[in-house]
Design a protein around this motif. Sequence first.
Motif, PDB file in Angstrom:
ATOM      1  N   ARG A 100      -6.996  12.902  -4.456  1.00 25.65           N
ATOM      2  CA  ARG A 100      -7.817  13.626  -3.489  1.00 25.65           C
ATOM      3  C   ARG A 100      -7.683  12.927  -2.139  1.00 25.65           C
ATOM      4  O   ARG A 100      -7.782  11.704  -2.059  1.00 25.65           O
ATOM      5  CB  ARG A 100      -9.289  13.634  -3.912  1.00 25.65           C
ATOM      6  N   PRO A 157      -1.703   6.484   4.528  1.00 25.63           N
ATOM      7  CA  PRO A 157      -1.856   5.319   3.649  1.00 25.63           C
ATOM      8  C   PRO A 157      -2.832   5.558   2.501  1.00 25.63           C
ATOM      9  O   PRO A 157      -3.780   6.350   2.621  1.00 25.63           O
ATOM     10  CB  PRO A 157      -2.375   4.221   4.582  1.00 25.63           C
ATOM     11  N   ALA A 163      -2.929  22.009  -5.391  1.00 31.93           N
ATOM     12  CA  ALA A 163      -3.615  22.383  -6.622  1.00 31.93           C
ATOM     13  C   ALA A 163      -3.346  23.861  -6.911  1.00 31.93           C
ATOM     14  O   ALA A 163      -3.311  24.670  -5.987  1.00 31.93           O
ATOM     15  CB  ALA A 163      -5.115  22.137  -6.478  1.00 31.93           C
ATOM     16  N   GLY A 214      -9.996  16.175   2.316  1.00 34.56           N
ATOM     17  CA  GLY A 214     -10.905  16.345   1.194  1.00 34.56           C
ATOM     18  C   GLY A 214     -10.342  17.159   0.042  1.00 34.56           C
ATOM     19  O   GLY A 214     -11.035  17.402  -0.939  1.00 34.56           O
ATOM     20  N   ARG A 215      -9.070  17.564   0.149  1.00 32.55           N
ATOM     21  CA  ARG A 215      -8.512  18.441  -0.893  1.00 32.55           C
ATOM     22  C   ARG A 215      -7.933  17.655  -2.059  1.00 32.55           C
ATOM     23  O   ARG A 215      -7.365  16.573  -1.882  1.00 32.55           O
ATOM     24  CB  ARG A 215      -7.394  19.319  -0.298  1.00 32.55           C
ATOM     25  N   PHE A 216      -8.072  18.238  -3.236  1.00 30.66           N
ATOM     26  CA  PHE A 216      -7.394  17.709  -4.424  1.00 30.66           C
ATOM     27  C   PHE A 216      -5.987  18.285  -4.475  1.00 30.66           C
ATOM     28  O   PHE A 216      -5.779  19.455  -4.141  1.00 30.66           O
ATOM     29  CB  PHE A 216      -8.141  18.127  -5.696  1.00 30.66           C
ATOM     30  N   GLN A 247     -12.680  23.140  -6.345  1.00 34.19           N
ATOM     31  CA  GLN A 247     -11.308  23.298  -5.867  1.00 34.19           C
ATOM     32  C   GLN A 247     -10.310  23.547  -6.992  1.00 34.19           C
ATOM     33  O   GLN A 247      -9.328  24.258  -6.816  1.00 34.19           O
ATOM     34  CB  GLN A 247     -10.854  22.032  -5.119  1.00 34.19           C
ATOM     35  N   ARG A 287      -3.490  13.610 -10.376  1.00 39.15           N
ATOM     36  CA  ARG A 287      -4.261  14.216  -9.305  1.00 39.15           C
ATOM     37  C   ARG A 287      -4.655  13.157  -8.286  1.00 39.15           C
ATOM     38  O   ARG A 287      -4.961  12.029  -8.634  1.00 39.15           O
ATOM     39  CB  ARG A 287      -5.547  14.853  -9.860  1.00 39.15           C
ATOM     40  N   GLN A 320       6.231   0.533  -0.681  1.00 43.12           N
ATOM     41  CA  GLN A 320       6.807   1.288   0.433  1.00 43.12           C
ATOM     42  C   GLN A 320       6.897   0.455   1.712  1.00 43.12           C
ATOM     43  O   GLN A 320       6.424   0.839   2.771  1.00 43.12           O
ATOM     44  CB  GLN A 320       6.032   2.598   0.633  1.00 43.12           C
ATOM     45  N   THR A 332       5.573   5.782 -13.018  1.00 44.66           N
ATOM     46  CA  THR A 332       4.615   4.712 -13.319  1.00 44.66           C
ATOM     47  C   THR A 332       5.287   3.343 -13.382  1.00 44.66           C
ATOM     48  O   THR A 332       4.604   2.335 -13.448  1.00 44.66           O
ATOM     49  CB  THR A 332       3.894   4.965 -14.659  1.00 44.66           C
ATOM     50  N   VAL A 333       6.612   3.314 -13.397  1.00 42.50           N
ATOM     51  CA  VAL A 333       7.307   2.024 -13.406  1.00 42.50           C
ATOM     52  C   VAL A 333       7.508   1.527 -11.975  1.00 42.50           C
ATOM     53  O   VAL A 333       7.213   0.381 -11.658  1.00 42.50           O
ATOM     54  CB  VAL A 333       8.661   2.128 -14.129  1.00 42.50           C
ATOM     55  N   THR A 334       7.963   2.425 -11.113  1.00 44.86           N
ATOM     56  CA  THR A 334       8.293   2.004  -9.746  1.00 44.86           C
ATOM     57  C   THR A 334       7.198   2.337  -8.750  1.00 44.86           C
ATOM     58  O   THR A 334       7.235   1.862  -7.617  1.00 44.86           O
ATOM     59  CB  THR A 334       9.570   2.715  -9.271  1.00 44.86           C
ATOM     60  N   ASP A 335       6.248   3.179  -9.147  1.00 40.40           N
ATOM     61  CA  ASP A 335       5.207   3.693  -8.264  1.00 40.40           C
ATOM     62  C   ASP A 335       5.746   4.631  -7.191  1.00 40.40           C
ATOM     63  O   ASP A 335       5.017   5.015  -6.275  1.00 40.40           O
ATOM     64  CB  ASP A 335       4.424   2.560  -7.567  1.00 40.40           C
ATOM     65  N   VAL A 336       7.003   5.018  -7.293  1.00 41.58           N
ATOM     66  CA  VAL A 336       7.570   5.911  -6.283  1.00 41.58           C
ATOM     67  C   VAL A 336       7.070   7.338  -6.524  1.00 41.58           C
ATOM     68  O   VAL A 336       7.085   7.836  -7.654  1.00 41.58           O
ATOM     69  CB  VAL A 336       9.113   5.879  -6.328  1.00 41.58           C
ATOM     70  N   MET A 389       0.839  -1.185   0.000  1.00 44.88           N
ATOM     71  CA  MET A 389       0.000   0.000   0.000  1.00 44.88           C
ATOM     72  C   MET A 389       0.882   1.245   0.000  1.00 44.88           C
ATOM     73  O   MET A 389       1.776   1.376   0.806  1.00 44.88           O
ATOM     74  CB  MET A 389      -0.911  -0.006   1.224  1.00 44.88           C
ATOM     75  N   LEU A 390       0.565   2.141  -0.929  1.00 42.84           N
ATOM     76  CA  LEU A 390       1.361   3.357  -1.044  1.00 42.84           C
ATOM     77  C   LEU A 390       1.193   4.239   0.198  1.00 42.84           C
ATOM     78  O   LEU A 390       0.160   4.214   0.854  1.00 42.84           O
ATOM     79  CB  LEU A 390       0.897   4.157  -2.267  1.00 42.84           C
ATOM     80  N   LEU A 391       2.218   4.990   0.463  1.00 47.83           N
ATOM     81  CA  LEU A 391       2.123   6.064   1.459  1.00 47.83           C
ATOM     82  C   LEU A 391       2.140   7.361   0.663  1.00 47.83           C
ATOM     83  O   LEU A 391       3.038   7.567  -0.155  1.00 47.83           O
ATOM     84  CB  LEU A 391       3.340   6.048   2.387  1.00 47.83           C
TER      85      LEU A 391
END
Lengths: 90, 954
Positions: free
Chosen positions: A59, A14, A85, A65-67, B700, A57, B245, A74-78, A1-3
């Motif tokens: 959210r 998370p 915004a 709740g902010r965007f 926003q 983007r 991660q 996109t290869v490593t997801d880092v 799961m990304l942070l």
Amino acid sequence: MLLIHCPYCEEARPEVEFAYGGEAHIARPVDPSTYSDEQWEEFLYIRSNPRGRHHERWRHAHGCGRFFNAVRDTVTDVFETTYKAGEARK
Amino acid sequence: MTGFRLADGGRIDRRTKRNFTFDGKARWGYAGDSLASALLAQGQMLFGRSFKYHRPRGILGAGVEEPNALVTVDRGPGRKTPNLRAPSVALHDGLAATSQNRFPTLKTDLIAVNNMLSAFFPAGFYNKTFMWPRAAWEKVYEPIIRRLAGLGDSPTTRDPDHYDATYAHCETLVVGAGPAGIAAALEAAASGGRVFLIDEQEEIGGGALSDPAQWAWLAEASAKLAAMDNVTVLPRTTAIGHYHQNFVVAAQRLTDHLPVDEAEGPREKLWRIRAGEVVLAMGAIERPLVFEGNDVPGVMLASAAKTFALRYGVAVGRKLVVMALHDSGWHDALALHKAGVNIAAIVDLRREIAPELAEAARDARIACYPGYAVTGVSGGQAVNGVTVALAGVGKGQKLECDAVLMAGGWTPTVHLWSHAKGTLRWDENWGAYVPDKTHENLRCVGACAGDWDFGSGLVRGLLPAPKPLHESKAFVDFQNDVKARDIGLAVQEGFRSIEHIKRYTTNGMATDQGKTSNLNGLQIASGVLHRPVTDIGLTTFRPPYTPQSFGAILGHHKEALFQPLRKTGIDDWADAHGAVYENVAQWRRARYFPQGSEDMDAAVARECRTVRSAVGIFDASTLGKIEVVGPDAAEFLNRMYTNPWKSLEPGRCRYGLLLGEHGFIIDDGVSARLAPDRFHLTTTTGGAARVLNMMEDYLQTEWADLDVWLTSTTEQWSVIAVQGPKARRVIAPLVEGIDLSPEAFPHMAVREGKICGVDTRLFRVSFTGELGFEVNVPAEYGRMVWEAIWAEGEKHGAAAYGTETMHVLRAEKGFIIVGQDTDGTVTPDDAGLGWAVGKKKPDFVGKRSLARPDIVAAGRKQLVGLLTDDPQAVLEEGAQIVADPNQPVPMTMIGHVTSSYHSATMGRSIAMALVAGGRDRMGETLHIPMPGKTISAKVVAPMFYDPEGSRLNG
């Protein structure tokens, strides 16, 4: 799961707190009626889909709740960075 | 193979016996045994039948890599677990294990006839053979194949166990508690950070458990770790996957190692661990060798025989032959000899053997065959000898033995490294892929890093043999019964990439994910293709590392906790009045209220008639609601919705239609302007969150200059719809401060006042076509106000009605339901809602798309009404529509039915449909082919009742 670092909350949280919002920096034209069909198609459907740095983007749906915008590989997801915004493309 | 318990040695407790059963027969072992070691000690050699050919199979390994010895453990009703690996099953009193994949018994397996026919079952056999006739697949081939193939039986009853789950955070997570992992954990712990050390085995130690020389160190290190507050040691815990991660998911087995009556609490616990640094110390797995007869029970990995002897005190046979390509085989042979196991010979394809190894073997009186290969194994259900030949050529000579040990080199366990997208590098010395680069804070230590001195060896899986490849029965993947010749055949048939060879032969695709077969498969393919291994590619490791129970993954998320069930404030009342429910977007909604023995049709017909003739009361609380506030609120809504909003006066309502930028309808709802700067928006029940998200997005990111606030108020209001000619009379006695007269309170108006003494926003709106009100009160008063309205309503013959009746009533009026009569490709004009699009507005979301060529083109599907020729025939929603029922199949489908009901009001069926060019087909008869019949229906306007709208005024 990304942070994911929320630039508004200034915290890494998370992935489950966030919702993906597609490619970033695709501004809605001020007057869409001036757009040709081709320009409008481009705005609606054509995305860059790069291998590598992707401006996108997110959210903080279950947080502030902010965007906001992010640069993710996109290869490593880092995540390289996230920023508010309205700030210039990084 | 005739294994036996050695006189001494091992970590078992020889004073504590454990009684268990295998295939129903009473057996025993010692505390500390695994199921495999206890059975081997009793001379059991046959553990299972192979997947495809039902060949007899024994033990190959001593750990999770075991492909053959799969067993089912039965711990009582609903607690039957198939496909457990015998070496990984801890022995306990009362353990009941059975072998799998045999019919009727392990010793006499009738389906082993497949083995004799194996020449007819090459790679791709099923794909090639069972293609025709097509109809036979489902009825004949598949049931037979499913019966013959398959591993173990799925449980058929509910799992009575419960499973725990937790999150954990630490500075350092070490996966694998062998010497390298323990050292890494100790080092990390010294810095004071939180450390997790997890290991899949019953006790920590890894390879050190099979090396008595390290036991003193191991005890000391274990005690040291246990004494540190910042260290958590979790044995019986498998890291099943590494995710982004340094998020590692690990499953801890809490009770399976205990007798059933001592097992308390959850069965497993799923740990979701986020670590600053992850250290992988997962070790390496020894590789089998590929030669004729390498699957006869008694042929196993050298390292496994060593573990059985030194950790469990079990000799796997009385006379062993070692087939080595690697120094480690010699080391293991010498260790076994020292432990009292009789090693008859060491065969090694290498002519040059390290002098110290050759000398040690000579001293141990072990015959050595340098330059030789095993070319055959004799024995059916157990090894009784091998044939060895110089360089694998010629007839060779026979050696008597009851077990054969294979030492084919080592494969680093890089699974989690690969999950983390770490890259791999081919290492010539190891003949294996080793970790290279990663972007995670992740490192490998010990054998899984390729950092362990096993000595050196030859890199090849397939031994030279006198038989040509296509005649040999040398196995690569034991669990999926893939032979070397299958890989040869795949290459011969044109497969080049290992990803394709893997799928065609199924090599590495069994439950062991090729832990012992992937590298041999690669090398054989490389040999047949005459291309280096690195050119053929590498298949991808994916979680879970070993098979994992669904229970642990599900954790607490089942039954009532599977997903939230949202209930309105009036839900209890509906329950008490016999409501039948349906779930809508997580909401539990009353569908209808049957009285007496009524079925749904009867209840809905009665409810519909009551609304049309008297009054009905409906809980509409689930409607999505958004409060839009701010000086620019009207401007904002004007840009979002197709309709004009700026001209709407406070106190008035408007039907709003929301499009995406693509021009298609995505939501609708009636909204009210309460004040110049305040709107009460409603959305569809399912669309509430989506619409709020979309509005926030525009506010926003596109129109940040607008001064508007959005607040979700869905759950703040209870909404009671009172609909029918007597609606006004029902609420009149309860309402204060609002003039309900038609002149003062027209249709599509909103008033604020009190009802039953509670603040209300009272809407005069109608989704039924009748005179109607929607009473909004703060949610906590919903039940009280509902009951007051109900009490008044009963004086007027009211009925409570549910969503089914609501659907019928709105369909009689041709009102759409977004998502039912629209499907994300329907424009306002398609739906007949062109009137809701503000023609003079310069812009709104989706406006530009309404001028796109495809959207203005003729022939689009349009919403129409359908009246079946047989008034009692109710069309099926989703049914396809054709113009000519006599055309050949496949027919040209021109649309589909979106809504269809029996209408009690009309005394017949009604339907709505999306039909190509529908509005130009008024009066035409179309056809709806159904199984066994074709229903014909006439196209009409989608408005069946009171087209003038006169009933709105009561």
